[in-house]
Design a protein around this motif. Structure first.
Motif, PDB file in Angstrom:
ATOM      1  N   PHE A  63      -0.977  -7.463  36.264  1.00  0.00           N
ATOM      2  CA  PHE A  63      -2.117  -8.338  35.956  1.00  0.00           C
ATOM      3  C   PHE A  63      -1.735  -9.803  36.149  1.00  0.00           C
ATOM      4  N   PHE A  64      -0.618 -10.220  35.585  1.00  0.00           N
ATOM      5  CA  PHE A  64      -0.190 -11.617  35.712  1.00  0.00           C
ATOM      6  C   PHE A  64       0.124 -11.965  37.170  1.00  0.00           C
ATOM      7  N   LYS A  65       0.692 -11.036  37.885  1.00  0.00           N
ATOM      8  CA  LYS A  65       0.992 -11.279  39.304  1.00  0.00           C
ATOM      9  C   LYS A  65      -0.294 -11.448  40.097  1.00  0.00           C
ATOM     10  N   ARG A  66      -1.287 -10.625  39.772  1.00  0.00           N
ATOM     11  CA  ARG A  66      -2.558 -10.692  40.501  1.00  0.00           C
ATOM     12  C   ARG A  66      -3.225 -12.051  40.350  1.00  0.00           C
ATOM     13  N   TYR A  67      -3.099 -12.658  39.169  1.00  0.00           N
ATOM     14  CA  TYR A  67      -3.671 -13.976  38.922  1.00  0.00           C
ATOM     15  C   TYR A  67      -2.709 -15.106  39.274  1.00  0.00           C
ATOM     16  N   MET A 124      -5.994  -2.174  33.337  1.00  0.00           N
ATOM     17  CA  MET A 124      -5.381  -2.461  32.058  1.00  0.00           C
ATOM     18  C   MET A 124      -5.185  -1.170  31.256  1.00  0.00           C
ATOM     19  N   ALA A 125      -4.328  -1.227  30.304  1.00  0.00           N
ATOM     20  CA  ALA A 125      -4.123  -0.076  29.431  1.00  0.00           C
ATOM     21  C   ALA A 125      -5.396   0.201  28.646  1.00  0.00           C
ATOM     22  N   ASN A 126      -5.609   1.476  28.296  1.00  0.00           N
ATOM     23  CA  ASN A 126      -6.832   1.828  27.584  1.00  0.00           C
ATOM     24  C   ASN A 126      -6.943   1.092  26.256  1.00  0.00           C
ATOM     25  N   ASN A 159       4.536   2.462  31.866  1.00  0.00           N
ATOM     26  CA  ASN A 159       3.310   2.286  32.658  1.00  0.00           C
ATOM     27  C   ASN A 159       2.489   1.112  32.142  1.00  0.00           C
ATOM     28  N   THR A 160       2.411   0.973  30.809  1.00  0.00           N
ATOM     29  CA  THR A 160       1.671  -0.146  30.219  1.00  0.00           C
ATOM     30  C   THR A 160       2.344  -1.469  30.559  1.00  0.00           C
ATOM     31  N   VAL A 161       3.659  -1.504  30.469  1.00  0.00           N
ATOM     32  CA  VAL A 161       4.403  -2.710  30.838  1.00  0.00           C
ATOM     33  C   VAL A 161       4.102  -3.099  32.285  1.00  0.00           C
ATOM     34  N   ALA A 162       4.127  -2.120  33.170  1.00  0.00           N
ATOM     35  CA  ALA A 162       3.886  -2.375  34.596  1.00  0.00           C
ATOM     36  C   ALA A 162       2.474  -2.902  34.841  1.00  0.00           C
TER      37      ALA A 162
END
Length: 271
Positions: free
Chosen positions: A44-48, A1-3, A36-39
């Protein structure tokens, strides 16, 4: 995730735009977020394995809980297990599906994975963190939740051998969760009212309110705010000096208690 985590509304917007065909570069420009943050959020959503519809329907609290759970250090084995949880969460709502069955499906693919007790623990922890909901308190004798199971019961005619399908009526008291079940010929008004009356005789009393799902026999017009109750059923309730409070449309938590009863009924050995 983004910092630095961005606003949850904006996160939902990212995935909605992406699944609508908007490029990551364009999303970055439109929302003022680095590519990069968008990606990272899209990954994340794809992983779940979440769909655009599922993300759209999640509350901001649920989404925050999902990110919070994801950011904790985890073993690779736990990360792999949690990839299945969104899918399991949809499957567990189906009639006849149990945590045991879900674990067997997982364990068949990962024989070196978690055993049943650990599986149940981590699944429960994930549910608590991703679905932070307020507990609904029920008072004794306050509400009787009513529904048909949707899954028919098949019986055999002893004389002809013919298979007959019956509807399954179920109701449950909110506080004690005392459950009444009856098989009947149909979901028509006459059968529905007869089953409801039989339930009242079974309980030996009348609750302050009858809470049917939006059945055609009980509700002639569904509405989130002012559902129209069937006149005959309303007269029935008036005769027994009780009220009719249909569950709200698009509010699954309103009828969760009766759906849990349905799940128990079809997981029992006699079925």
């Amino acid at each position: 995730m983004a910092n630095k985590q961005i606003d949850m509304r904006k996160i939902k917007r990212i995935f909605k735009l992406y699944t609508s065909g908007v490029s990551k570069r364009r999303i970055s420009q439109q929302l003022g977020i680095s590519r990069n943050t968008v990606a990272k959020y899209i990954d994340f959503f794809k992983r779940y394995r979440l769909t655009a519809y599922e993300v759209e329907k999640m509350t901001l609290e649920e989404l925050h809980g999902l990110f919070k759970a994801d950011q904790r250090p985890k073993s690779p084995k736990l990360v792999e297990l949690q990839r299945y949880f969104p899918y399991f969460d949809k499957e567990i709502r189906k009639t006849g599906v149990t945590r045991q069955l879900l674990w067997e499906e997982y364990y068949a693919k990962h024989p070196d994975g978690f055993r049943l007790s650990q599986f149940k623990y981590w699944y429960a922890e994930w549910q608590k963190e991703t679905s932070p909901v307020m507990r609904m308190e029920h008072k004794a004798g306050d509400k009787l939740f009513i529904d048909f199971t949707g899954k028919k019961l098949t019986i055999v005619d002893r004389d002809t051998g013919e298979l007959k399908e019956l509807e399954v009526f179920v109701c449950i008291l909110g506080s004690s969760q005392y459950t009444y079940v009856e098989a009947c010929a149909s979901q028509k008004l006459e059968d529905f009212i007869r089953c409801t009356e039989n339930a009242l005789w079974f309980y030996g009393g009348v609750p302050r309110a009858l809470v049917p799902d939006n059945l055609k026999s009980a509700v002639t017009k569904s509405s989130r705010y002012e559902p129209k109750v069937n006149e005959v059923f309303a007269d029935f309730a008036e005769h027994y000096e009780t009220a009719v409070l249909p569950t709200r449309t698009y509010r699954p938590r309103d009828k969760a208690i009766v759906e849990n009863a349905v799940r128990i009924i079809y997981n029992s050995p006699q079925y």
